[in-house]
Motif scaffolding. Structure first.
Motif, PDB file in Angstrom:
ATOM      1  N   THR A 184       0.713  -1.268  -0.116  1.00  0.00           N
ATOM      2  CA  THR A 184      -0.163   0.020   0.357  1.00  0.00           C
ATOM      3  C   THR A 184       1.216   1.268  -0.113  1.00  0.00           C
ATOM      4  O   THR A 184       2.021   1.603   1.374  1.00  0.00           O
ATOM      5  N   PRO A 185       0.603   2.127  -1.226  1.00  0.00           N
ATOM      6  CA  PRO A 185       1.736   3.179  -1.495  1.00  0.00           C
ATOM      7  C   PRO A 185       1.664   4.202  -0.007  1.00  0.00           C
ATOM      8  O   PRO A 185      -0.304   4.626   0.113  1.00  0.00           O
ATOM      9  N   ALA A 186       1.883   4.424   0.670  1.00  0.00           N
ATOM     10  CA  ALA A 186       2.106   5.817   1.537  1.00  0.00           C
ATOM     11  C   ALA A 186       0.527   7.091   0.619  1.00  0.00           C
ATOM     12  O   ALA A 186       0.212   7.611   1.838  1.00  0.00           O
ATOM     13  N   ALA A 187       1.560   7.364   0.233  1.00  0.00           N
ATOM     14  CA  ALA A 187       0.675   8.499  -0.614  1.00  0.00           C
ATOM     15  C   ALA A 187      -0.750   8.304  -0.379  1.00  0.00           C
ATOM     16  O   ALA A 187      -1.779   8.898  -0.819  1.00  0.00           O
ATOM     17  N   ASP A 188      -1.105   7.196  -0.659  1.00  0.00           N
ATOM     18  CA  ASP A 188      -2.149   7.083  -1.204  1.00  0.00           C
ATOM     19  C   ASP A 188      -2.999   6.380   0.464  1.00  0.00           C
ATOM     20  O   ASP A 188      -4.597   7.567   0.208  1.00  0.00           O
ATOM     21  N   ILE A 189      -2.270   6.181   1.329  1.00  0.00           N
ATOM     22  CA  ILE A 189      -3.022   6.922   2.105  1.00  0.00           C
ATOM     23  C   ILE A 189      -3.439   7.853   3.519  1.00  0.00           C
ATOM     24  O   ILE A 189      -4.347   8.182   3.874  1.00  0.00           O
ATOM     25  N   ALA A 190      -2.399   8.389   2.938  1.00  0.00           N
ATOM     26  CA  ALA A 190      -2.478   9.816   3.273  1.00  0.00           C
ATOM     27  C   ALA A 190      -3.590  10.812   2.798  1.00  0.00           C
ATOM     28  O   ALA A 190      -4.294  11.057   3.533  1.00  0.00           O
ATOM     29  N   SER A 191      -3.553  10.419   1.317  1.00  0.00           N
ATOM     30  CA  SER A 191      -5.060  11.043   0.786  1.00  0.00           C
ATOM     31  C   SER A 191      -6.578  10.316   1.525  1.00  0.00           C
ATOM     32  O   SER A 191      -7.026  11.205   1.472  1.00  0.00           O
ATOM     33  N   ALA A 192      -6.278   9.509   1.157  1.00  0.00           N
ATOM     34  CA  ALA A 192      -7.398   8.981   1.706  1.00  0.00           C
ATOM     35  C   ALA A 192      -8.148   8.898   3.746  1.00  0.00           C
ATOM     36  O   ALA A 192      -8.961   9.634   3.677  1.00  0.00           O
ATOM     37  N   CYS A 193      -6.653   9.394   4.368  1.00  0.00           N
ATOM     38  CA  CYS A 193      -7.029  10.261   5.957  1.00  0.00           C
ATOM     39  C   CYS A 193      -7.690  10.928   6.050  1.00  0.00           C
ATOM     40  O   CYS A 193      -8.463  11.322   6.124  1.00  0.00           O
ATOM     41  N   LEU A 194      -6.808  12.225   4.725  1.00  0.00           N
ATOM     42  CA  LEU A 194      -7.546  13.523   4.768  1.00  0.00           C
ATOM     43  C   LEU A 194      -9.385  13.616   4.123  1.00  0.00           C
ATOM     44  O   LEU A 194      -9.753  13.865   4.478  1.00  0.00           O
ATOM     45  N   SER A 195      -9.567  13.241   3.098  1.00  0.00           N
ATOM     46  CA  SER A 195     -10.575  12.883   3.435  1.00  0.00           C
ATOM     47  C   SER A 195     -11.600  11.765   3.732  1.00  0.00           C
ATOM     48  O   SER A 195     -12.466  12.515   3.341  1.00  0.00           O
ATOM     49  N   ALA A 196     -11.260  10.864   3.917  1.00  0.00           N
ATOM     50  CA  ALA A 196     -11.894  10.195   5.159  1.00  0.00           C
ATOM     51  C   ALA A 196     -12.446  11.968   6.312  1.00  0.00           C
ATOM     52  O   ALA A 196     -13.691  11.356   6.894  1.00  0.00           O
ATOM     53  N   ALA A 197     -11.783  12.171   7.063  1.00  0.00           N
ATOM     54  CA  ALA A 197     -11.799  12.998   7.954  1.00  0.00           C
ATOM     55  C   ALA A 197     -12.654  14.050   7.572  1.00  0.00           C
ATOM     56  O   ALA A 197     -13.447  14.619   8.091  1.00  0.00           O
ATOM     57  N   ARG A 198     -12.649  14.772   6.535  1.00  0.00           N
ATOM     58  CA  ARG A 198     -13.712  15.958   5.417  1.00  0.00           C
ATOM     59  C   ARG A 198     -14.975  15.114   5.835  1.00  0.00           C
ATOM     60  O   ARG A 198     -15.982  15.259   6.035  1.00  0.00           O
ATOM     61  N   GLN A 199     -14.975  13.576   5.306  1.00  0.00           N
ATOM     62  CA  GLN A 199     -16.189  13.244   4.547  1.00  0.00           C
ATOM     63  C   GLN A 199     -17.024  12.625   6.843  1.00  0.00           C
ATOM     64  O   GLN A 199     -18.276  12.779   6.576  1.00  0.00           O
ATOM     65  N   LEU A 200     -16.394  12.229   6.873  1.00  0.00           N
ATOM     66  CA  LEU A 200     -16.646  12.462   8.647  1.00  0.00           C
ATOM     67  C   LEU A 200     -17.320  13.039   9.471  1.00  0.00           C
ATOM     68  O   LEU A 200     -18.220  14.021  10.718  1.00  0.00           O
ATOM     69  N   ARG A 201     -16.524  14.414   9.027  1.00  0.00           N
ATOM     70  CA  ARG A 201     -17.406  15.884   9.566  1.00  0.00           C
ATOM     71  C   ARG A 201     -18.613  16.043   8.888  1.00  0.00           C
ATOM     72  O   ARG A 201     -19.700  16.924  10.014  1.00  0.00           O
ATOM     73  N   GLU A 202     -18.989  15.615   7.727  1.00  0.00           N
ATOM     74  CA  GLU A 202     -19.938  15.892   6.553  1.00  0.00           C
ATOM     75  C   GLU A 202     -20.566  14.512   7.615  1.00  0.00           C
ATOM     76  O   GLU A 202     -22.523  15.110   7.601  1.00  0.00           O
ATOM     77  N   ASP A 203     -20.752  13.601   7.247  1.00  0.00           N
ATOM     78  CA  ASP A 203     -21.406  12.643   7.916  1.00  0.00           C
ATOM     79  C   ASP A 203     -20.892  11.432   9.451  1.00  0.00           C
ATOM     80  O   ASP A 203     -20.402  10.721   8.386  1.00  0.00           O
ATOM     81  N   PRO A 204     -21.326  12.037  10.443  1.00  0.00           N
ATOM     82  CA  PRO A 204     -20.637  11.102  11.241  1.00  0.00           C
ATOM     83  C   PRO A 204     -20.935   9.821  11.075  1.00  0.00           C
ATOM     84  O   PRO A 204     -20.503   8.689  12.108  1.00  0.00           O
ATOM     85  N   ALA A 205     -21.958   9.158  10.955  1.00  0.00           N
ATOM     86  CA  ALA A 205     -22.431   7.383  10.762  1.00  0.00           C
ATOM     87  C   ALA A 205     -21.484   7.156  10.191  1.00  0.00           C
ATOM     88  O   ALA A 205     -21.386   5.897  10.108  1.00  0.00           O
ATOM     89  N   LYS A 206     -20.443   7.663   9.294  1.00  0.00           N
ATOM     90  CA  LYS A 206     -19.434   7.191   8.467  1.00  0.00           C
ATOM     91  C   LYS A 206     -18.152   6.174   9.613  1.00  0.00           C
ATOM     92  O   LYS A 206     -17.877   5.373   9.110  1.00  0.00           O
ATOM     93  N   SER A 207     -18.446   6.625  10.625  1.00  0.00           N
ATOM     94  CA  SER A 207     -16.886   5.909  11.370  1.00  0.00           C
ATOM     95  C   SER A 207     -17.186   4.553  11.806  1.00  0.00           C
ATOM     96  O   SER A 207     -18.451   4.372  11.955  1.00  0.00           O
ATOM     97  N   GLY A 208     -17.071   3.906  11.611  1.00  0.00           N
ATOM     98  CA  GLY A 208     -16.019   2.483  11.590  1.00  0.00           C
ATOM     99  C   GLY A 208     -14.487   2.203  11.538  1.00  0.00           C
ATOM    100  O   GLY A 208     -13.860   3.190  11.498  1.00  0.00           O
ATOM    101  N   THR A 209     -14.650   1.322  11.718  1.00  0.00           N
ATOM    102  CA  THR A 209     -13.154   0.366  11.368  1.00  0.00           C
ATOM    103  C   THR A 209     -13.718  -0.128   9.715  1.00  0.00           C
ATOM    104  O   THR A 209     -14.162  -0.764   9.307  1.00  0.00           O
ATOM    105  N   TYR A 210     -12.421   0.337   8.752  1.00  0.00           N
ATOM    106  CA  TYR A 210     -12.472   0.308   7.902  1.00  0.00           C
ATOM    107  C   TYR A 210     -10.699  -0.714   7.065  1.00  0.00           C
ATOM    108  O   TYR A 210     -10.344  -0.397   8.060  1.00  0.00           O
ATOM    109  N   HIS A 211     -10.770  -1.443   6.245  1.00  0.00           N
ATOM    110  CA  HIS A 211      -9.987  -1.783   5.135  1.00  0.00           C
ATOM    111  C   HIS A 211      -8.923  -0.637   3.821  1.00  0.00           C
ATOM    112  O   HIS A 211      -9.778  -0.231   3.402  1.00  0.00           O
ATOM    113  N   LEU A 212      -8.057  -0.779   3.948  1.00  0.00           N
ATOM    114  CA  LEU A 212      -7.164   0.339   2.569  1.00  0.00           C
ATOM    115  C   LEU A 212      -5.809  -0.057   2.004  1.00  0.00           C
ATOM    116  O   LEU A 212      -4.999  -0.015   3.373  1.00  0.00           O
TER     117      LEU A 212
END
Length: 289
Positions: A184-212
């Motif tokens: 897993t390229p670290a660049a992709d993880i970094a991008s996903a983390c930033l996007s997830a942070a924004r999405q969680l602010r907009e929709d807290p129901a996305k809270s949970g455990t995921y695989h990447l």
């Protein structure tokens, strides 16, 4: 959006400033110079004082073999400090993105692990990372835990850089072929983390455990072959079983992870490690020249 980052020198942390460009994101990053990751209360205070809108924790004790002798230290960094950070985030209503690992599983079988599959870590590193996951969930705040695997980048110590070094020194290498997973390229993880942070602010129901994890799944030996092929290194790879390469901490044979829910909830397609590898090799080549 302002994001508080724990970690500045790790593989994912190094990629976050690049991933944040053009997204309307400002960063408040804390490395060892401004945060003591062995002091949970101090890290919680950083969250309490920050005016950030979300928090990403990239810090971890990742020395898998050394953790067998330093489990107490690993537990502090991988579990107690994330616990304090998660509790501080929950008290302020801040979403937390936390990175975990395939090592929370026992590596049995050949079917990809789903996020709800029973955990059974084989060693200290996996145990401490699982304790961190449990603590983040128990804090009760909005969170996304991303279990990832075989992280690679142009930074730090990782399999790509090790193979390049050894491949240039030797005519042949014996590489484990019965451990299968997704680099897993670290660049992709970094991008996903930033996007997830924004999405969680907009929709807290996305809270949970995921695989990447990266795709396609591959053995360490075949991954090494592709590293040499893309880099033009003439080094012959011979397959060996894990039994011929003993380590203080056992490695999971099956690190395949099911990313279905990550795509469904966040829209993240599994990162293509072949493309990521090309970018890493280009970055390393540019750094040399």
């Amino acid at each position: 959006m302002k994001v508080l980052i724990f970690g500045t020198t790790g593989q994912v942390a190094r990629e976050i400033p690049v991933a944040a460009q053009g997204r309307g994101i400002t960063l408040e990053a804390h490395g060892r110079d401004t945060a003591d990751f062995t002091d949970p209360d101090a890290c919680a205070q950083i969250v309490a004082r920050s005016d950030a809108d979300a928090v990403i924790n990239t810090v971890a004790y990742t020395a898998v073999d050394r953790a067998e002798q330093e489990e107490a230290l690993a537990l502090t960094i991988n579990a107690r400090t994330p616990c304090a950070i998660a509790q501080a985030c929950a008290s302020r209503g801040l979403p937390l993105v936390h990175i975990s690992t395939d090592y929370v599983f026992d590596g049995a079988g050949s079917v990809p692990f789903t996020p709800d599959h029973p955990t059974a870590p084989l060693g200290a590193y996996g145990r401490t990372k699982l304790a961190g996951e449990d603590a983040v969930r128990a804090a009760g705040g909005v969170h996304a835990i991303f279990r990832t695997s075989w992280v690679v980048s142009a930074h730090g110590t990782n399999f790509v850089k090790t193979m390049l070094r050894l491949g240039r020194e030797r005519d042949g290498l014996r590489i484990v072929a019965d451990q299968i997973g997704g680099p897993t390229p670290a660049a992709d993880i970094a991008s996903a983390c930033l996007s997830a942070a924004r999405q969680l602010r907009e929709d807290p129901a996305k809270s949970g455990t995921y695989h990447l994890s990266g795709a396609p799944d591959v053995s360490w030996a075949d991954f090494a072959r592709e590293i040499f092929a893309q880099s033009g290194v003439s080094c012959v790879v011979s397959d060996i079983p894990s039994a011929e390469y003993p380590t203080p901490a056992p490695r999971p044979l099956n690190s395949r992870m099911d990313n279905t829910s990550t795509l469904e909830v966040f829209g993240f397609v599994r990162p293509d490690w072949n493309a990521g590898l090309s970018a890493i090799l280009q970055a390393l080549n540019t750094a040399v020249h």
